[in-house]
Design an enzyme around this catalytic site. Structure first.
Site, mmCIF file in Angstrom:
data_model
loop_
_atom_site.group_PDB
_atom_site.id
_atom_site.type_symbol
_atom_site.label_atom_id
_atom_site.label_comp_id
_atom_site.label_asym_id
_atom_site.label_seq_id
_atom_site.Cartn_x
_atom_site.Cartn_y
_atom_site.Cartn_z
ATOM 1 N N HIS A 183 0.814 -1.219 0.000
ATOM 2 C CA HIS A 183 0.000 0.000 0.000
ATOM 3 C C HIS A 183 0.848 1.270 0.000
ATOM 4 O O HIS A 183 0.356 2.343 -0.279
ATOM 5 C CB HIS A 183 -1.000 -0.002 1.172
ATOM 6 C CG HIS A 183 -0.412 0.258 2.518
ATOM 7 N ND1 HIS A 183 -0.183 -0.743 3.444
ATOM 8 C CD2 HIS A 183 -0.042 1.402 3.117
ATOM 9 C CE1 HIS A 183 0.306 -0.216 4.537
ATOM 10 N NE2 HIS A 183 0.409 1.080 4.372
ATOM 11 N N ASP A 213 0.174 -7.553 1.291
ATOM 12 C CA ASP A 213 0.580 -6.169 1.509
ATOM 13 C C ASP A 213 2.098 -6.016 1.557
ATOM 14 O O ASP A 213 2.645 -5.306 2.392
ATOM 15 C CB ASP A 213 -0.040 -5.615 2.793
ATOM 16 C CG ASP A 213 0.027 -4.088 2.852
ATOM 17 O OD1 ASP A 213 0.121 -3.461 1.777
ATOM 18 O OD2 ASP A 213 -0.004 -3.525 3.964
ATOM 19 N N ASN A 293 5.167 5.097 8.965
ATOM 20 C CA ASN A 293 5.945 3.945 9.432
ATOM 21 C C ASN A 293 5.701 2.695 8.588
ATOM 22 O O ASN A 293 6.445 1.719 8.681
ATOM 23 C CB ASN A 293 5.599 3.603 10.882
ATOM 24 C CG ASN A 293 6.392 4.399 11.897
ATOM 25 O OD1 ASN A 293 5.823 5.185 12.641
ATOM 26 N ND2 ASN A 293 7.691 4.215 11.917
ATOM 27 N N SER A 294 4.650 2.702 7.787
ATOM 28 C CA SER A 294 4.324 1.522 6.986
ATOM 29 C C SER A 294 5.513 1.068 6.151
ATOM 30 O O SER A 294 6.130 1.865 5.449
ATOM 31 C CB SER A 294 3.161 1.830 6.040
ATOM 32 O OG SER A 294 1.940 1.754 6.701
ATOM 33 N N ILE A 348 -10.026 -20.482 -8.628
ATOM 34 C CA ILE A 348 -11.101 -21.353 -9.083
ATOM 35 C C ILE A 348 -11.955 -20.689 -10.163
ATOM 36 O O ILE A 348 -12.667 -21.363 -10.882
ATOM 37 C CB ILE A 348 -11.987 -21.823 -7.908
ATOM 38 C CG1 ILE A 348 -12.594 -20.645 -7.164
ATOM 39 C CG2 ILE A 348 -11.188 -22.704 -6.963
ATOM 40 C CD1 ILE A 348 -13.513 -21.073 -6.029
ATOM 41 N N GLY A 349 -11.882 -19.349 -10.250
ATOM 42 C CA GLY A 349 -12.552 -18.670 -11.348
ATOM 43 C C GLY A 349 -13.984 -18.285 -11.093
ATOM 44 O O GLY A 349 -14.846 -18.501 -11.955
ATOM 45 N N SER A 351 -16.604 -15.070 -9.250
ATOM 46 C CA SER A 351 -16.789 -13.837 -8.484
ATOM 47 C C SER A 351 -17.809 -14.179 -7.408
ATOM 48 O O SER A 351 -18.777 -14.900 -7.666
ATOM 49 C CB SER A 351 -17.298 -12.703 -9.375
ATOM 50 O OG SER A 351 -18.547 -13.014 -9.933
ATOM 51 N N MET A 352 -17.570 -13.707 -6.199
ATOM 52 C CA MET A 352 -18.376 -14.206 -5.092
ATOM 53 C C MET A 352 -18.741 -13.111 -4.108
ATOM 54 O O MET A 352 -18.186 -12.010 -4.111
ATOM 55 C CB MET A 352 -17.627 -15.332 -4.383
ATOM 56 C CG MET A 352 -16.233 -14.969 -3.926
ATOM 57 S SD MET A 352 -15.288 -16.426 -3.436
ATOM 58 C CE MET A 352 -13.705 -15.664 -3.062
#
EC number: 3.4.21.107
Length: 453
Positions: A183, A213, A293-294, A348-349, A351-352
């Site tokens: 990020h 991340d 700090n990230s 697995i293909g 959209s959920m």
């Protein structure tokens, strides 16, 4: 998911869901945000402090004790209460220490010597490791219109969008490599890195992974004099001293050092990313972690990287709760990003959507669910053409309730099982509900495509 879970990506201004999973599997909601510096530099003023000379109280007179307490700008009523409280506390302290004066003196002397020696070791470690800590500036293209409003003469230039920290972990063949948070660098058109000696260099993004991340940058090693090494995060114990180093609020406070302890290990935090909802394993610490700090390191007292600082809890009634990605999770990701530029995962293909987000009347009337089938599992909105899911016979409006023998209630749980417990090429068993009836399908996993959830 509770509404007051918030993870704020300071670069993009997005809001996302964050929770802290307790050991009893019950969640407590917190407002949280990724710690990355705001787009504009912030300067904080320091208030004028004024000393308050406390009165000499009766019990203190005999011992020749008085108080001299620096205070901020509080109102007079609060000051009076605080002064009275301090006088009361000091009176009690004076009595307790005077009852065993010999023991107290010996204990204090030994404690001071220990603290002095311990502090000196930490100072030496910080001095040694600091050249490996860097600041990172995320620059993004901003379009500039012509003064005369002509779109054809419009131009763009890179402007600072945010900043964070990083640590140099490898140096070879004239190049040095930096680990940081995804990020911190996400959306950048160019990246600048500020080194220990003040030199600013351009960095190249080697690879990044939004689900963990993490990101790896490359710079020339011309001005690199120190490389940090990874420690074993599995050796961390609750209460162990840790140190965070980074650039809170930007370059003006570069390489700020804060000290704390490990508040908890094996915590689980759920957050939304550009690749979807995911859960990550983290170390909890009370070492002060602030915007900027990230991506900076969390170090043990030997100067080894035991974590990469990633986020903190930010709420009015909460302080001292920050999170770092454990070094044992960071190392394999960093190595794969170095070798492949990306993390290859099975998919697995589909959209959920979490089933609990689907209206109950739709669950009952359209999906044919009832009883304990309601609100548990993952609703398939769409199946990608030619995907492993389609080949296995999954359809839109199926409900996935189990993967590899493990029950799932949310998409986050499905991803964790898929990405951590399965590999590309594996054949996994999936249990679904279709029109209220339970079915079992077998899916042969393929490589994850970026456009598919």
């Amino acid at each position: 998911m509770m509404d007051n879970y918030r993870d704020e990506n300071r670069t993009e201004g997005n809001e996302s869901e964050v929770f802290l999973a307790k050991e009893n599997d019950q969640s407590t909601s917190y407002s949280a945000r990724n710690v990355i510096h705001d787009q504009e530099k912030k300067k904080r003023g320091f208030g004028w402090f004024r000393p308050l000379l406390g009165g000499v109280i009766g019990g203190s007179l005999a011992l020749g004790i008085y108080t001299f307490t620096p205070l901020g700008d509080h109102d007079s009523q609060d000051t009076a209460k605080q002064s009275a409280s301090q006088q009361q506390t000091q009176s009690v302290t004076a009595k307790s220490t005077s009852s065993e004066s010999g023991k107290s003196t010996s204990s204090t002397s030994s404690s001071s010597a220990f603290k002095s020696e311990d502090s000196s070791k930490i100072s030496d470690m910080v001095e040694d490791i600091s050249p490996a800590i860097v600041g990172i500036t995320n620059l993004q293209a901003q379009s500039n219109s012509s003064l005369f409003g002509s779109s054809s003469s419009g131009s763009s230039e890179d402007t600072e969008s945010g900043s964070g920290s990083g640590v140099i972990f490898k140096k070879e063949n004239g190049k040095a490599y930096i680990i940081t948070n995804n990020h911190v660098v996400e959306g950048a058109s160019s990246l600048k890195v500020s080194l220990y000696d003040g030199t600013e260099v351009t960095a190249k993004l080697v690879g990044s992974d939004s689900l963990t991340d993490l990101a790896v940058l490359q710079i020339s090693d011309d001005h690199v004099t120190k490389v940090a090494s990874f420690g074993d995060s599995s050796d961390l114990r609750t209460g162990e001293t840790v140190i965070a180093i980074g650039d809170p609020l930007g370059k003006d406070l570069s390489r700020t050092v804060t000290q704390g302890i490990v508040s908890g290990v094996d915590r689980t935090v759920s957050m939304s990313t550009s690749a979807g909802q995911t859960s990550i394993n983290v170390i909890q610490t009370d070492a002060a972690i602030n915007p900027g700090n990230s991506g900076g390191p969390l170090l043990n007292t030997s100067g080894k990287i035991v974590g990469i600082n990633s986020m903190k809890i930010s709420e009015d009634d909460v302080e001292g709760i920050g999170f770092a990605i454990p070094s044992n999770d960071v190392k394999p990701i960093a190595e794969e990003l170095l070798s492949k530029g990306q993390i290859e995962r099975p998919y697995i293909g589909v959209s959920m959507l979490d089933l609990e987000q689907v209206p109950q009347n739709y669950q009952e009337g359209t999906l044919g669910l009832f009883g304990n089938q309601l609100n548990k599992g993952v609703y398939i909105r769409e199946v990608a053409s030619g995907s492993p899911a389609e080949k296995a016979g999954l359809k839109a409006e199926d409900i996935i309730i189990s993967l590899k023998g493990k029950e799932i209630d949310t998409g986050s749980e499905l991803r964790n099982i898929l990405y951590k417990d399965a590999n590309i090429g594996d054949t996994v068993e999936v249990k679904i509900l279709r029109n209220g009836k339970e079915m079992t399908k077998k899916i042969k996993l393929d490589q994850k495509e970026e456009t598919t959830s």
